[in-house]
Design a protein around this motif. Structure first.
Motif, PDB file in Angstrom:
ATOM      1  N   GLY A 180      42.786  48.547  35.165  1.00  0.00           N
ATOM      2  CA  GLY A 180      43.840  49.105  36.012  1.00  0.00           C
ATOM      3  C   GLY A 180      43.919  48.455  37.372  1.00  0.00           C
ATOM      4  O   GLY A 180      43.146  47.550  37.711  1.00  0.00           O
ATOM      5  N   CYS A 181      44.878  48.904  38.178  1.00  0.00           N
ATOM      6  CA  CYS A 181      45.089  48.335  39.505  1.00  0.00           C
ATOM      7  C   CYS A 181      45.746  49.365  40.408  1.00  0.00           C
ATOM      8  O   CYS A 181      46.623  50.107  39.984  1.00  0.00           O
ATOM      9  N   ASN A 182      45.295  49.392  41.671  1.00  0.00           N
ATOM     10  CA  ASN A 182      45.865  50.349  42.639  1.00  0.00           C
ATOM     11  C   ASN A 182      46.750  49.673  43.670  1.00  0.00           C
ATOM     12  O   ASN A 182      47.179  50.306  44.615  1.00  0.00           O
ATOM     13  N   ASN A 183      46.987  48.381  43.520  1.00  0.00           N
ATOM     14  CA  ASN A 183      47.582  47.655  44.643  1.00  0.00           C
ATOM     15  C   ASN A 183      49.094  47.774  44.762  1.00  0.00           C
ATOM     16  O   ASN A 183      49.637  47.634  45.838  1.00  0.00           O
ATOM     17  N   PHE A 184      49.749  47.997  43.666  1.00  0.00           N
ATOM     18  CA  PHE A 184      51.207  48.131  43.695  1.00  0.00           C
ATOM     19  C   PHE A 184      51.889  47.018  44.485  1.00  0.00           C
ATOM     20  O   PHE A 184      52.661  47.288  45.406  1.00  0.00           O
ATOM     21  N   CYS A 185      51.584  45.779  44.165  1.00  0.00           N
ATOM     22  CA  CYS A 185      52.381  44.676  44.698  1.00  0.00           C
ATOM     23  C   CYS A 185      53.798  44.961  44.196  1.00  0.00           C
ATOM     24  O   CYS A 185      53.970  45.369  43.042  1.00  0.00           O
ATOM     25  N   SER A 186      54.785  44.767  45.048  1.00  0.00           N
ATOM     26  CA  SER A 186      56.099  45.355  44.754  1.00  0.00           C
ATOM     27  C   SER A 186      56.784  44.761  43.526  1.00  0.00           C
ATOM     28  O   SER A 186      57.686  45.357  42.970  1.00  0.00           O
ATOM     29  N   TYR A 187      56.357  43.576  43.086  1.00  0.00           N
ATOM     30  CA  TYR A 187      56.988  42.929  41.934  1.00  0.00           C
ATOM     31  C   TYR A 187      56.285  43.260  40.623  1.00  0.00           C
ATOM     32  O   TYR A 187      56.752  42.906  39.557  1.00  0.00           O
ATOM     33  N   CYS A 188      55.128  43.915  40.689  1.00  0.00           N
ATOM     34  CA  CYS A 188      54.205  43.907  39.547  1.00  0.00           C
ATOM     35  C   CYS A 188      54.218  45.198  38.729  1.00  0.00           C
ATOM     36  O   CYS A 188      54.128  46.302  39.270  1.00  0.00           O
ATOM     37  N   ILE A 189      54.251  45.022  37.419  1.00  0.00           N
ATOM     38  CA  ILE A 189      54.320  46.156  36.493  1.00  0.00           C
ATOM     39  C   ILE A 189      52.921  46.687  36.142  1.00  0.00           C
ATOM     40  O   ILE A 189      52.770  47.806  35.644  1.00  0.00           O
ATOM     41  N   VAL A 190      51.894  45.878  36.441  1.00  0.00           N
ATOM     42  CA  VAL A 190      50.536  46.208  35.962  1.00  0.00           C
ATOM     43  C   VAL A 190      50.057  47.620  36.334  1.00  0.00           C
ATOM     44  O   VAL A 190      49.560  48.353  35.475  1.00  0.00           O
ATOM     45  N   PRO A 191      50.198  48.053  37.600  1.00  0.00           N
ATOM     46  CA  PRO A 191      49.705  49.401  37.919  1.00  0.00           C
ATOM     47  C   PRO A 191      50.399  50.497  37.099  1.00  0.00           C
ATOM     48  O   PRO A 191      49.817  51.552  36.869  1.00  0.00           O
ATOM     49  N   TYR A 192      51.617  50.230  36.656  1.00  0.00           N
ATOM     50  CA  TYR A 192      52.342  51.229  35.864  1.00  0.00           C
ATOM     51  C   TYR A 192      51.885  51.236  34.412  1.00  0.00           C
ATOM     52  O   TYR A 192      51.866  52.286  33.771  1.00  0.00           O
ATOM     53  N   GLY A 224      38.830  41.700  35.529  1.00  0.00           N
ATOM     54  CA  GLY A 224      39.456  42.897  36.071  1.00  0.00           C
ATOM     55  C   GLY A 224      40.738  42.462  36.749  1.00  0.00           C
ATOM     56  O   GLY A 224      40.849  41.299  37.160  1.00  0.00           O
ATOM     57  N   GLN A 225      41.705  43.361  36.872  1.00  0.00           N
ATOM     58  CA  GLN A 225      42.952  42.995  37.538  1.00  0.00           C
ATOM     59  C   GLN A 225      42.666  42.616  38.986  1.00  0.00           C
ATOM     60  O   GLN A 225      43.344  41.815  39.577  1.00  0.00           O
ATOM     61  N   ASN A 226      41.639  43.236  39.540  1.00  0.00           N
ATOM     62  CA  ASN A 226      41.274  42.973  40.924  1.00  0.00           C
ATOM     63  C   ASN A 226      39.767  43.193  41.069  1.00  0.00           C
ATOM     64  O   ASN A 226      39.337  44.224  41.561  1.00  0.00           O
ATOM     65  N   SER A 257      40.916  37.844  41.842  1.00  0.00           N
ATOM     66  CA  SER A 257      40.560  38.382  43.154  1.00  0.00           C
ATOM     67  C   SER A 257      41.810  38.570  43.998  1.00  0.00           C
ATOM     68  O   SER A 257      42.663  37.693  44.020  1.00  0.00           O
ATOM     69  N   HIS A 258      41.888  39.676  44.686  1.00  0.00           N
ATOM     70  CA  HIS A 258      42.981  39.875  45.644  1.00  0.00           C
ATOM     71  C   HIS A 258      42.466  39.424  47.013  1.00  0.00           C
ATOM     72  O   HIS A 258      41.380  39.840  47.425  1.00  0.00           O
ATOM     73  N   PRO A 259      43.223  38.579  47.723  1.00  0.00           N
ATOM     74  CA  PRO A 259      42.717  38.084  49.012  1.00  0.00           C
ATOM     75  C   PRO A 259      42.292  39.199  49.975  1.00  0.00           C
ATOM     76  O   PRO A 259      41.361  39.001  50.768  1.00  0.00           O
ATOM     77  N   ASN A 297      54.186  43.592  49.472  1.00  0.00           N
ATOM     78  CA  ASN A 297      53.087  44.547  49.693  1.00  0.00           C
ATOM     79  C   ASN A 297      51.723  43.914  49.426  1.00  0.00           C
ATOM     80  O   ASN A 297      50.833  44.548  48.872  1.00  0.00           O
ATOM     81  N   ARG A 298      51.564  42.670  49.848  1.00  0.00           N
ATOM     82  CA  ARG A 298      50.296  41.986  49.584  1.00  0.00           C
ATOM     83  C   ARG A 298      49.238  42.267  50.668  1.00  0.00           C
ATOM     84  O   ARG A 298      48.070  41.940  50.485  1.00  0.00           O
ATOM     85  N   THR A 299      49.656  42.799  51.792  1.00  0.00           N
ATOM     86  CA  THR A 299      48.761  43.248  52.881  1.00  0.00           C
ATOM     87  C   THR A 299      47.876  42.163  53.533  1.00  0.00           C
ATOM     88  O   THR A 299      46.874  42.491  54.154  1.00  0.00           O
TER      89      THR A 299
END
Ligand code: 5AD
Ligand code: SF4
Length: 461
Positions: A180-192, A224-226, A257-259, A297-299
């Motif tokens: 799973g993933c909690n990041n919700f990058c605005s383009y990404c379907i993965v967290p859903y 892992g997704q992240n 890895s997420h930066p 939303n990459r922060t």
């Protein structure tokens, strides 16, 4: 196949399917689309199929259990999955008992599941990734009740431990450490489609790694997704260090890895275990424009990203850095793209994966209007690919004349003395060898490089 660690009800479904297909020549075929996480899930699907008594088939047409493990990250992958499913219509028509299953991220999309229900009547069931452990139950239902099942959003939580994977090689293995993933990058379907982050227990991961190493596995990739936001009693860096300290000849990789979560602790651990932790880092940039990064939303900012690259190179001078870039995110202006281009140029990647933005229903970015025409996006993409190739070529050229450690994956072609493998930094090497070093580490002297491959000769030649 040891299924003792599965829950009692899963074991029961496995036994029931086993009894049902007993005596028939049942075969399975799994098709995997998408990322390494899907590869790892497919290994567990194969494991469950084998536990139920199915044998592997060479071709889908020969199988009585066909699984398409799908990807939802871009529209292109979805269309491919639907066209694959379409091909199996005649298989079902010829042998009505065939079970055809849709697994993976598309099975977690309500819109797709509706399409499957209505337009693909020969698909027996859809099962989203979070419920993979219910695969035997659904196969059982499909065989005995002749009823189609579509499980959606019923449970997002538990990690099903104990599913025995059937791996395609014994010298390399994927080990999922989180889902799973909690990041919700605005383009990404993965967290859903894959739900919230859940980390596996460190003790279970350690046991799996210990077992793999004892069985002769030479490369473990933690998935892992992240991965950097792995959390149990250990941080990701601590987990990596504990695995690196295990005895044996093996190397470790991890992705993705997420930066925002790359810690100093992680970089220090990588530098401390150069023989065990591969000097390779996949660090998706996505865009080099601060404005677009914010919209995504990459922060992190371009500057922060560059400072991570600098810290990595300072600690591990030989490190290969790779990335993902999205071209044509809504509102990406010429100036935004130039920022990306300049950032890519400044980093100098070993390799780069570029994707044209694909709107995904349900994500935030899907509501944004596309302002860039297709032709402009195509030109940007071509420029980026040309730049990436130049950079890869330069990085690869630096290997010529060097002697490097390569894990051999096997002959390039059957019966040939040319083998393929990867360096610790992840470069594909084609090399000559007198013996057959498949599954072993070999020293190879590199004599030629292209933007994509290295060429060389093994010490034993
Ligand atoms: N469109 C295009 N590319 C995407 N990715 C994720 N979502 C999308 C999308 N909607 C890319 C990102 C990610 C890689 C796995 O896929 O670059 O890092
Ligand atoms: Fe998608 Fe972002 Fe999560 Fe990666 S970190 S899976 S791009 S939401």
């Amino acid at each position: 196949m040891n299924i003792d660690f599965l829950s009692k009800d899963i074991q029961e479904h496995i036994a029931q399917v086993r009894a049902h297909i007993d005596g028939s020549f049942a075969r399975y075929f799994v098709i995997t689309l998408g990322c390494q996480q899907n590869e790892a899930d497919s290994e567990r699907i194969r494991g469950m199929a084998a536990a139920m008594g199915y044998q592997p088939a060479e071709r889908a047409e020969e199988a009585s259990l066909i699984v398409v493990n799908t990807c939802a990250v871009r529209e292109h992958a979805e269309l491919k999955a639907l066209s694959l499913l379409g091909r199996f219509k005649h298989v079902k028509a010829a042998v009505p008992e065939t079970v055809i299953a849709l697994c993976g991220c598309m099975a977690a999309e309500p819109g797709t599941v509706r399409t499957i229900k209505e337009k693909f009547p020969y698909v027996s069931f859809a099962l989203e990734p979070n419920m993979l452990h219910r695969f035997p139950e659904l196969v059982h239902r499909a065989l005995t009740e002749r009823r189609r099942t579509f499980l959606l959003g019923e449970d997002m939580g538990d990690i099903a431990e104990g599913i025995p994977p059937v791996r395609s090689t014994s010298h390399r293995a994927w080990v999922s450490i989180m889902y799973g993933c909690n990041n919700f990058c605005s383009y990404c379907i993965v967290p859903y489609v894959r739900g919230r982050e859940r980390s596996r227990d460190a003790a279970r991961i350690m046991d799996e790694c210990r077992e793999l190493i004892a069985d002769g596995c030479r490369e473990i990739t933690l998935l892992g997704q992240n991965v950097n936001s792995y959390r149990s009693e250990l941080t990701f860096a601590q987990l990596l260090e504990q695995i690196a300290r295990l005895d044996g000849e093996f190397r470790l990789r991890f992705m993705t890895s997420h930066p925002k979560d790359v810690s100093e602790e992680l970089i220090a651990v990588m530098a401390r275990y150069p023989d065990k932790i591969a000097p390779a880092f996949h660090l998706p940039l996505q865009s080099g424009s601060d404005r677009i990064l914010k919209e995504m939303n990459r922060t992190y900012t371009r500057e922060r990203y560059l400072s991570i690259v600098e810290a990595l190179r300072r600690a591990i001078p030989d490190i290969a850095i790779t990335t993902d870039i999205i071209v044509g995110f809504p509102g990406e202006s010429d100036e935004d793209f130039e920022d990306t281009y300049r950032t890519v140029e400044a980093v100098g990647y070993d390799s780069l994966f570029s994707f044209i933005y694909s709107p995904r229903e349900g994500t935030k970015a899907a509501k944004l209007a596309q302002t860039t025409d297709e032709a402009t996006i195509k030109v940007r993409m071509e420029r980026l690919i040309a730049l990436a190739q130049r950079s890869s070529y330069e990085k690869n050229q630096a290997y010529v004349g060097r002697r490097v450690r390569v894990l051999c994956d096997g002959p390039a072609r059957e019966g040939e003395e040319a083998y393929i493998g990867r360096t610790d930094s992840g470069k594909l090497v084609r090399f000559q060898s007198a013996g057959d070093p498949t599954g072993c580490f070999v020293s190879v002297t590199i004599d030629k490089a292209t933007p994509f491959d290295l060429f060389g000769v093994a010490d034993d030649t």
